[in-house]
Design a protein around this motif. Sequence first.
Motif, short mmCIF file in Angstrom:
data_model
loop_
_atom_site.label_atom_id
_atom_site.label_comp_id
_atom_site.label_asym_id
_atom_site.label_seq_id
_atom_site.Cartn_x
_atom_site.Cartn_y
_atom_site.Cartn_z
N ILE A 22 0.85 -1.18 0.00
CA ILE A 22 0.00 0.00 0.00
C ILE A 22 0.88 1.24 0.00
N ALA A 23 0.47 2.26 -0.72
CA ALA A 23 1.22 3.51 -0.77
C ALA A 23 0.23 4.67 -0.84
N GLY A 24 0.67 5.83 -0.37
CA GLY A 24 -0.17 7.02 -0.46
C GLY A 24 -0.18 7.81 0.82
N GLN A 25 -1.29 8.49 1.09
CA GLN A 25 -1.49 9.19 2.35
C GLN A 25 -2.08 8.19 3.34
N LEU A 26 -1.22 7.67 4.20
CA LEU A 26 -1.57 6.50 5.01
C LEU A 26 -1.60 6.81 6.50
N GLY A 27 -2.37 5.99 7.20
CA GLY A 27 -2.29 5.90 8.65
C GLY A 27 -1.75 4.53 9.00
N THR A 28 -0.70 4.46 9.82
CA THR A 28 0.00 3.20 10.06
C THR A 28 0.25 3.00 11.55
N ARG A 29 0.07 1.76 12.01
CA ARG A 29 0.40 1.38 13.38
C ARG A 29 1.44 0.26 13.33
N ARG A 30 2.43 0.35 14.21
CA ARG A 30 3.49 -0.65 14.26
C ARG A 30 3.58 -1.24 15.66
N GLU A 31 3.94 -2.52 15.72
CA GLU A 31 4.11 -3.18 17.01
C GLU A 31 5.19 -4.24 16.87
N LYS A 32 5.96 -4.43 17.93
CA LYS A 32 6.98 -5.48 17.96
C LYS A 32 6.43 -6.64 18.78
N LEU A 33 6.27 -7.79 18.14
CA LEU A 33 5.74 -8.98 18.79
C LEU A 33 6.84 -10.02 18.85
N GLY A 34 7.56 -10.10 19.97
CA GLY A 34 8.71 -10.98 20.04
C GLY A 34 9.75 -10.55 19.04
N GLU A 35 10.10 -11.44 18.10
CA GLU A 35 11.08 -11.12 17.07
C GLU A 35 10.41 -10.64 15.79
N SER B 51 -9.66 5.76 6.55
CA SER B 51 -10.20 4.45 6.19
C SER B 51 -11.07 3.88 7.30
N SER B 52 -11.99 2.98 6.92
CA SER B 52 -12.84 2.30 7.90
C SER B 52 -12.10 1.16 8.59
N LEU B 53 -10.90 0.82 8.13
CA LEU B 53 -10.14 -0.23 8.79
C LEU B 53 -9.76 0.23 10.20
N ARG B 54 -10.12 -0.55 11.19
CA ARG B 54 -9.82 -0.22 12.59
C ARG B 54 -8.45 -0.77 12.95
N ARG B 55 -7.45 0.05 12.73
CA ARG B 55 -6.06 -0.41 12.86
C ARG B 55 -5.75 -0.92 14.26
N MET B 56 -6.15 -0.18 15.28
CA MET B 56 -5.83 -0.60 16.64
C MET B 56 -6.60 -1.84 17.07
N ASP B 57 -7.78 -2.07 16.51
CA ASP B 57 -8.48 -3.32 16.77
C ASP B 57 -7.66 -4.50 16.24
N VAL B 58 -7.11 -4.32 15.03
CA VAL B 58 -6.28 -5.37 14.44
C VAL B 58 -5.02 -5.60 15.28
N ALA C 83 2.62 -7.62 7.34
CA ALA C 83 1.79 -6.42 7.26
C ALA C 83 0.33 -6.80 7.11
N VAL C 84 -0.53 -6.01 7.73
CA VAL C 84 -1.97 -6.08 7.48
C VAL C 84 -2.35 -4.79 6.76
N ILE C 85 -2.86 -4.94 5.55
CA ILE C 85 -3.17 -3.80 4.69
C ILE C 85 -4.65 -3.84 4.37
N GLY C 86 -5.32 -2.70 4.48
CA GLY C 86 -6.75 -2.75 4.23
C GLY C 86 -7.39 -1.42 3.95
N HIS C 87 -8.68 -1.49 3.65
CA HIS C 87 -9.50 -0.31 3.39
C HIS C 87 -10.93 -0.79 3.21
N GLY C 88 -11.87 0.15 3.19
CA GLY C 88 -13.26 -0.18 2.96
C GLY C 88 -13.61 -0.16 1.49
N ASP C 89 -14.86 0.11 1.18
CA ASP C 89 -15.30 0.17 -0.22
C ASP C 89 -14.53 1.24 -0.97
#
Length: 413
Positions: free
Chosen positions: A178-191, A202-209, A232-238
């Motif tokens: 995905i590229a563009g004007q984005l909202g992104t959340r990052r997390e370190k899960l172990g390694e 976007s309607s994608l609920r990033r923090m829920d994911v 990566a989890v990449i998404g959007h609505g309609d």
Amino acid sequence: MRLLFVILTFLMSLATHAENPTYPLNYHVTLNPEHDRAEVVIESDHRGLLKLLDFDLSSGRYSNLEANGELKIEDDRALWTPPKRNARLTLHVEVSHERDPGEYDSLMTEDWAIFRGDDIIPAARVRTVGKAYAEAWLEFSLPKHWTSVTTGWDKKGARRFRIDNPERRFDRPTGWMIAGQLGTRREKLGETELVVSAPKGSSLRRMDVVTLITNVWPEVEQAFQTAPPKFAVIGHGDPMWRGALSGPNALFLHGDRPMVSENGTSTVVHELIHVVTRIDSRDRSDWLVEGLAEYYAVELLYRAGSLTEARRTRIMEGLADWGSEVKTLRKKRSAGATSARAAVLLDELDREIQSVTDGERTLDDVTRVLIEKRTVTTGMFLEVVEEVMGKPSKVLDTPLLRKPSNTHQPKAQ
């Protein structure tokens, strides 16, 4: 155990690289929303190690192929014999693609683009000198008002990624991007680095994911004893396609998909299982791939404490009702009721394995072997289960695993 596995994998990689020559391979992708296309440049100063690239153009999305060296285009194939120095091939790719009427599995707008690298860089059969392998990089050029780009590959700059697949000698930048004007959340899960990205607004609920995956992740690592360095989890609505699709290091999720459905299954966890295990199938054994993903989508939520035992039981009963009319699991593609029935069969198998081995082994032990094999069949699965249990499974001695009679093969092989 996991640390030892990582160390051994790294040492094996070093040994392989020491024995085989390398050549640089650079992909440069310019995203051009005005013309709804990606402009791709493939470059390599390979010094004669790269003899021939045979690209698959059958999707019909590629045009304007030009290259130095020798380039022949025939029967939806492009055969490129690159020069030893400064080899360069360019092509244009149509980005937007309707999966269903009005729903896109790849789309470029004025402000963002969602696509799969598999579609941007065509698949290729490659001939090299010996076992030479590529050291590949992917770099993007974006419109001025676009802010960032996200992929499942290791990021080495604002718009630059290292493409390194130890299973392939010719690395190709696959997976959701995905590229563009984005909202992104990052997390370190172990390694493992988790990145969740969608267009701004976007309607994608990033923090829920992020929260759901963080909750279940320790159980993912415990069950499979392996994990990718990044996904990566990449998404959007309609108007994106209203579903979810996994790739080798990323998954796509429509913004309206619930984290956990009313029937108790989770699309997010289901696709996450595909990303982590990367199990594929042949010989009408897709039931196993999809059944494992559906089974673990429930089981890992239960292990993580997100489902009570009573709730888990009701979920499995619901899946059993859904799949009650299924007569055979041996279909080319498993979905819906077939996958539900497969998950119930695997749940029954897990209980059988634990009973026969006095709780010493579980379905996890079987799944770890399948992860190592990568491409599996029903017959292979039966053999692995027998090895784990020390005897054939009674649960798997079922007409569900026999091929339909019109295949003239009554037994699973």
